[in-house]
Design a protein around this motif. Structure first.
Motif, short mmCIF file in Angstrom:
data_model
loop_
_atom_site.label_atom_id
_atom_site.label_comp_id
_atom_site.label_asym_id
_atom_site.label_seq_id
_atom_site.Cartn_x
_atom_site.Cartn_y
_atom_site.Cartn_z
N GLY A 527 90.19 83.07 56.82
CA GLY A 527 89.28 82.27 56.01
C GLY A 527 90.03 81.09 55.43
O GLY A 527 91.18 81.24 55.00
N THR A 528 89.41 79.93 55.45
CA THR A 528 90.06 78.74 54.93
C THR A 528 89.09 77.90 54.10
O THR A 528 87.87 78.08 54.18
CB THR A 528 90.64 77.85 56.06
OG1 THR A 528 89.56 77.41 56.90
CG2 THR A 528 91.66 78.59 56.89
N LEU A 529 89.67 76.99 53.34
CA LEU A 529 88.94 75.97 52.60
C LEU A 529 89.41 74.63 53.14
O LEU A 529 90.62 74.43 53.34
CB LEU A 529 89.23 76.08 51.10
CG LEU A 529 88.50 75.13 50.16
CD1 LEU A 529 87.03 75.54 50.04
CD2 LEU A 529 89.15 75.14 48.78
N LEU A 530 88.49 73.71 53.39
CA LEU A 530 88.90 72.44 53.97
C LEU A 530 88.08 71.29 53.43
O LEU A 530 87.00 71.49 52.85
CB LEU A 530 88.82 72.50 55.50
CG LEU A 530 87.47 72.83 56.14
CD1 LEU A 530 86.64 71.58 56.38
CD2 LEU A 530 87.66 73.56 57.46
N ALA A 531 88.60 70.07 53.63
CA ALA A 531 87.96 68.84 53.18
C ALA A 531 87.85 67.87 54.34
O ALA A 531 88.79 67.72 55.13
CB ALA A 531 88.74 68.21 52.04
#
Length: 645
Positions: A527-531
């Motif tokens: 799971g990741t968070l990205l912009a």
């Protein structure tokens, strides 16, 4: 146009004040913060510099755990609600569909309303993502009291007095509309959309058990009387609809679903409502509905006053992968040729992010129709091409190879290698097979219902994703018992009967279960968070989100990420707040860089999307922390508010 400054900001506030009720930057009047679903708080009291002073301001307990125990509902319950804050009151719904009004400064209870939902019905999931509010005055200028609208998992639309929590008798029948009447046993898990004097709702239904599910109609009602204004069916039934030719087969007319179970977005200025539609039923076999299946798996723009189709853009042709449009469409503005262009940002389970012109549905970044693998299942006709955005690049893994096998131990890795070698994956959109297909991203992967948030000052779209691989196998109906008898793992897998078709579905994921929890079989991060810069389409950063294994035992676990459900919130001060992961932490990241700046342990799983408001000069962050039964996160019944000490 969502930058709240200068001419465009003044224009937006003027229009929203006229058509939607005055929006105060200190409030949070809709599920996504505003009707356009940006999930952005134009607040800056809490900053990267003072985050260390962020503490729990108050905690409220809903009492939901007792409801679960009384009804054996814990395994299906998920507290996914995002509260609203309007005119000095906080409103939220619980998984059992109780509505609660709280004092936003203290968390003290003002009133509760219980629709008395029978939790023992066969629901796919017991949840409610929130309520909606109609602010008044109405369109003819008469003062009306504020209303709270609740759509329930047992198929009701209820209008409540915001002041008392009592049903409003002149709406529908004693405050209630039966949404199942004339349709069938549908549910609603997302808050309805409000535009002008109209309340609009979709529906939710299980869609793997048979071909002929209920119709996924979207309906609009008058907010004052409950009178039906219009209805729109995502499966074209009229002979003169050009999309009908994209549904072929003797049983195509029996197909159901293609419903909109996620959150709708509205544009009051343009009189548009944006509908994210889903897969037709059943999810994993389409031999009875050959063709593109237009309007399903699409973003559909309807005229909000009439329900007439304005445009549609299909994100998946002839869905065979349960690739519902699960995320709320985000109405944003981007720079093109020196000016601002109104757009719709669409995050998908495939990991594709489409940017469309809000008035026409035309892609603002190129989209290519590319050949994809074809089905070898007798009777199936997978569509030969699928739409791929050139920018932004896909998020999450798009293919699985043997070298992607992983395990906590060498023995675990060898088991993973053997399993992957036995299954089929030919890249994106590999169709289900009799042998077993690895689908990546999966029905739970890519961008799910947590959706996207958008920081208009930085032109950054923020989203958290799952990198989870599903294992899909179709079994000829007459061979089901024989196959289950030969394969114990197959017996344990989720079963979709898909009645009305020749095949039964078996669905699992590339992990195993043990007493220690999930044993992942593909390489992290999971799971990741990205912009993403939505002017250029370029990914700016991506970082792991959360952890699934104890870092004291596995120090690298903090870099492995976690399966996650729930969304992120951005603020004007450059912070992104998100929980969602299985470890139960609430975190803050720097929006510009993705640097982890702060985290706080929640009292239960935080599988929800946070919100923020300002009251009496103080900014608050609020998140529902009640866990998720299907994910196995700790259950609770907490609403937690944070503020600077």
């Amino acid at each position: 146009m969502k930058k709240y400054s200068g001419f465009f900001g003044c224009l937006f506030l003027a229009l929203s004040g006229t058509l939607f009720g005055q929006v105060n930057d200190a409030d949070w009047p809709a599920y996504g913060g505003d009707p356009s679903g940006m999930r952005h708080a134009a607040l800056s009291q809490i900053t990267p510099e003072n985050l260390h002073r962020l503490k729990v301001a108050w905690t409220y307990r809903t009492g939901e755990l007792a409801y679960y125990q009384q009804n054996n509902a814990a395994e299906k319950a998920a507290f996914e609600a995002t509260p609203l804050m309007v005119e000095g009151v906080l409103y939220l719904s619980t998984p059992s569909n109780r509505v609660i009004a709280l004092d936003p400064a203290t968390g003290a209870e003002k009133w509760t309303f219980d629709p008395k939902v029978n939790l023992k019905e066969d629901y796919s999931e017991i949840t409610s993502r929130g309520v909606s509010t109609w602010p008044g005055p109405d369109e003819v200028g008469k003062d009306r009291e504020r209303r709270i609208f609740l759509a329930t998992i047992d198929g009701r639309l209820i209008a409540l007095s915001a002041a008392t929590g009592k049903p409003i008798p002149e709406f529908g029948r004693k405050g209630t509309i039966d949404l199942r009447r004339g349709i069938g046993p549908i549910s609603v898990t997302s808050p309805p959309a409000i535009i002008g004097n109209t309340v609009i709702t979709g529906s939710s239904m299980g869609d793997n058990q048979r071909l002929d599910y209920e119709r996924g109609v979207v309906r609009a009602f008058d907010v004052l009387t409950g009178k039906l204004k219009w209805r729109w069916d995502p499966i074209p039934r009229k002979a003169d609809d050009p999309a009908r030719a994209t549904w072929k087969g003797k049983k195509a007319a029996q197909t159901g679903a293609a419903n909109a179970w996620s959150i709708l977005s509205v544009d009051p200025e343009r009189n548009l409502v944006f509908i994210p539609t889903t897969s037709p039923s059943p999810d994993y076999y389409g031999g009875e509905r050959v063709g593109r299946n237009e309007y399903a798996n699409s973003i559909v723009a309807l005229r909000a006053s009439t329900g007439k189709l304005v445009w549609h853009f299909q994100t998946v042709h002839h869905d065979l992968w349960d690739y519902d449009n699960a995320a709320q469409p985000a109405l944003i503005s981007v720079e093109r040729d020196g000016g601002e262009v109104p757009a719709v940002a669409v995050g998908t389970k495939m990991g594709h992010i489409f940017l469309l012109h809000r008035e026409t549905g035309k892609p603002l970044f190129p989209v290519e129709e590319r050949p994809v693998p074809q089905s070898k299942v007798p009777g199936e006709q997978a569509y030969p091409t699928q739409p791929f955005p050139v920018l932004p690049l896909p998020v999450g893994p798009q293919q699985v190879r043997i070298e992607d096998a992983w395990g906590l131990t060498e023995a675990d890795r060898e088991v993973a290698e053997e399993r992957i070698a036995s299954l089929v994956n030919e890249g994106p959109f590999t169709p289900p097979s009799l042998q077993g297909t690895m689908v990546t991203p999966s029905n739970a992967g890519g961008v799910h219902w947590g959706g996207v948030s958008y920081d208009p000052g930085r032109n950054l779209l923020i989203t958290n994703i799952n990198r989870l691989v599903a294992v899909i196998r179709l079994i000829p109906r007459e061979k089901l018992k024989e196959e289950e008898g030969k394969n114990e793992a197959l017996l344990r897998a989720e079963t979709g009967l898909q009645e009305g078709t020749p095949y039964v579905l078996k669905r699992d994921y590339l992990f195993t279960r043990s007493q220690e929890g999930l044993r992942m079989q593909t390489k992290p991060p999971w799971g990741t968070l990205l912009a993403i810069d939505m002017n250029s389409g370029e990914r700016k950063w991506e970082v792991p989100l959360g952890f699934m294994y104890d870092p004291q035992t596995y120090p690298d676990a903090v870099n492995w990420g976690s399966i996650n459900f729930g969304g992120a919130l951005t603020t004007a001060s450059g912070l992104t707040f998100v929980a969602a992961s299985l470890d139960g932490f609430f975190r803050a990241f720097a929006t510009e860089t993705g640097e982890l700046l702060w985290q706080s342990q929640l009292p239960a799983g935080g599988q929800s999307t946070p919100m923020s408001y300002q009251l009496n000069g103080k900014q608050y962050l609020v998140i529902s922390a009640g866990g998720h039964g299907k994910l196995g996160t700790p259950l609770g019944d907490y609403v937690v508010a944070y503020a600077l000490d």
